[in-house]
Design a protein around this motif. Sequence first.
Motif, mmCIF file in Angstrom:
data_model
loop_
_atom_site.group_PDB
_atom_site.id
_atom_site.type_symbol
_atom_site.label_atom_id
_atom_site.label_comp_id
_atom_site.label_asym_id
_atom_site.label_seq_id
_atom_site.Cartn_x
_atom_site.Cartn_y
_atom_site.Cartn_z
ATOM 1 N N ILE A 95 24.712 43.983 41.827
ATOM 2 C CA ILE A 95 25.966 43.419 41.952
ATOM 3 C C ILE A 95 26.802 44.150 40.726
ATOM 4 O O ILE A 95 26.231 43.927 39.573
ATOM 5 N N LEU A 96 28.050 44.451 40.973
ATOM 6 C CA LEU A 96 28.796 45.073 39.996
ATOM 7 C C LEU A 96 30.062 44.088 39.655
ATOM 8 O O LEU A 96 30.802 43.817 40.784
ATOM 9 N N GLU A 97 29.983 43.509 38.519
ATOM 10 C CA GLU A 97 31.212 42.769 38.205
ATOM 11 C C GLU A 97 31.924 43.305 36.855
ATOM 12 O O GLU A 97 31.520 43.624 35.943
ATOM 13 N N ARG A 98 33.243 43.006 37.188
ATOM 14 C CA ARG A 98 34.190 43.784 36.112
ATOM 15 C C ARG A 98 34.259 42.973 34.834
ATOM 16 O O ARG A 98 34.527 43.439 33.592
ATOM 17 N N GLY A 99 33.959 41.568 35.021
ATOM 18 C CA GLY A 99 34.221 40.860 33.803
ATOM 19 C C GLY A 99 32.698 40.528 33.072
ATOM 20 O O GLY A 99 31.812 41.440 33.382
ATOM 21 N N LYS A 100 32.896 40.098 32.036
ATOM 22 C CA LYS A 100 31.841 39.753 31.095
ATOM 23 C C LYS A 100 30.884 38.577 31.761
ATOM 24 O O LYS A 100 29.594 38.356 31.297
ATOM 25 N N GLU A 101 31.330 37.807 32.773
ATOM 26 C CA GLU A 101 30.607 36.762 33.238
ATOM 27 C C GLU A 101 30.926 36.708 34.785
ATOM 28 O O GLU A 101 32.057 37.252 35.386
ATOM 29 N N VAL A 102 29.947 36.366 35.526
ATOM 30 C CA VAL A 102 29.635 35.898 36.905
ATOM 31 C C VAL A 102 30.319 34.808 37.243
ATOM 32 O O VAL A 102 30.008 33.942 36.563
ATOM 33 N N LEU A 103 30.524 34.605 38.572
ATOM 34 C CA LEU A 103 30.709 33.416 39.207
ATOM 35 C C LEU A 103 31.628 32.633 38.632
ATOM 36 O O LEU A 103 31.604 31.124 38.520
ATOM 37 N N SER A 104 32.777 33.074 37.991
ATOM 38 C CA SER A 104 33.800 32.162 37.013
ATOM 39 C C SER A 104 34.570 31.293 38.026
ATOM 40 O O SER A 104 34.755 30.105 37.295
ATOM 41 N N LYS A 105 34.776 31.697 39.221
ATOM 42 C CA LYS A 105 35.589 30.942 40.209
ATOM 43 C C LYS A 105 34.959 29.809 40.354
ATOM 44 O O LYS A 105 35.168 28.393 40.955
ATOM 45 N N VAL A 106 33.467 29.848 40.849
ATOM 46 C CA VAL A 106 32.503 28.749 41.283
ATOM 47 C C VAL A 106 32.606 27.638 39.833
ATOM 48 O O VAL A 106 32.547 26.460 40.276
ATOM 49 N N ARG A 107 32.617 28.432 38.801
ATOM 50 C CA ARG A 107 32.622 27.508 37.502
ATOM 51 C C ARG A 107 33.677 26.449 37.467
ATOM 52 O O ARG A 107 33.349 25.215 37.191
ATOM 53 N N ILE A 108 34.834 26.809 37.727
ATOM 54 C CA ILE A 108 36.012 26.165 37.559
ATOM 55 C C ILE A 108 36.561 25.293 38.890
ATOM 56 O O ILE A 108 37.351 24.209 38.823
ATOM 57 N N SER A 109 35.982 25.699 40.221
ATOM 58 C CA SER A 109 36.111 24.910 41.468
ATOM 59 C C SER A 109 35.797 23.393 41.453
ATOM 60 O O SER A 109 34.884 22.844 40.530
ATOM 61 N N GLY A 110 36.440 22.787 42.199
ATOM 62 C CA GLY A 110 36.472 21.371 42.154
ATOM 63 C C GLY A 110 36.472 20.505 40.938
ATOM 64 O O GLY A 110 35.687 19.481 40.552
#
Length: 403
Positions: A32-47
């Motif tokens: 998996i190639l992620e441009r940021g320094k962290e993955v799943l950032s949107k999952v973290r803030i969702s809901g």
Amino acid sequence: MQYDLLIIGGGAAGFFTAINVAENDPSLKIAILERGKEVLSKVRISGGGRCNVTHAEFIPDVLTKNYPRGEKELKGPFHTFMTGDTMEWFDRRGVALKIEDDGRIFPVSDSSQTIIDCFLSETKRLGIKVLTNHSVKDFYQEKDTWKVITSQGNFETVKLMIATGSNPKIWTKLNSLYHKTIDAVPSLFTFNIKDNRIKGLPGIATNASVQVKNSKLSSDGPLLITHWGMSGPAILKLSAWGAIELNSYQYNFEIIVNWIQDYSQEEGLNMLKVLKNKNPKQQVSKYAQFELPKRLWQSLVAASGIESTTRWADTNKSQLNKLSEELTKGVFQVNGKSTFKEEFVTAGGIDLKEINFKTFESKRYKNLYFAGEVLNIDAITGGFNFQNAWTGAYIAAQAITSK
């Protein structure tokens, strides 16, 4: 470096694809190639940090009704993988989920970290490489191989999955590959409204019907008054279904609010006349009617030119007409929008006509797959956008490992 599958985008759809592919075929080399320094950032803030995993709607054709864009295309995929499958998938990995009264489904822990930990432990268990700070500069197909150029090196892969959401650089690159994209516009946003009728009423919520003036756009459900205007499901649904139209208005338009959605203006007036006859000595603003919150009722009464000390018996025809109008046809000017909480959803993405929805593969290029919000699919709030990501990723994973 050579891979069997590279996934561009370290979000929900990317991780779900990688895990399902690796489980189907453990011999494949996946990254998996992620441009940021962290993955799943949107999952973290969702809901609100709890991660609204999906929604308790278990009939595919009904589930699709929550997608302003993608309703027709998702009918087939949802018959393959949808809500119940998602719940079972997480349950098998030790993530307990719960259904709330409004149908939203969250981890029992009420923490998005539970979902993130699940994904990270699964990628580690399955030997999937997660490469952060790898911004993709270019990708192209050469014979039967995809070449991927990143800020930290070059890669080769047999199969390529794009799960980058609304990343403009990736969309521009896809355009250069003759993949048509629909321009991104915001979806799921709240309305900025400055109006004395709702000033000082933040936090008040009630069921209402909302219509965009001089438009066919309408919605109903809980409406929340905020410091900056209006929010809640009624507004968010309207913003999703009207994403393109409201963008064309540059977010300056009028809405008509019916605070007593079961009544028309004429019916509301008749009810007010009944109240006048029934409670002649009672002050109009003292007791809220139509099950409205008291402060909202008092504000609408005041907006109708009825003073706080006025009794029902002393109201005149003009005042009752005005109150009925405020209750059923209140016009509010919207000047701008605000992002819903910290979440950001867009309408737009890869033209759905260019995708094979039996495999989520490109119709233009062999071994190029898409999942999640990179596609021109979006939904109302409530876990539906994640369900689109899970479904597309799962079906793509099946296709990737079947040939």
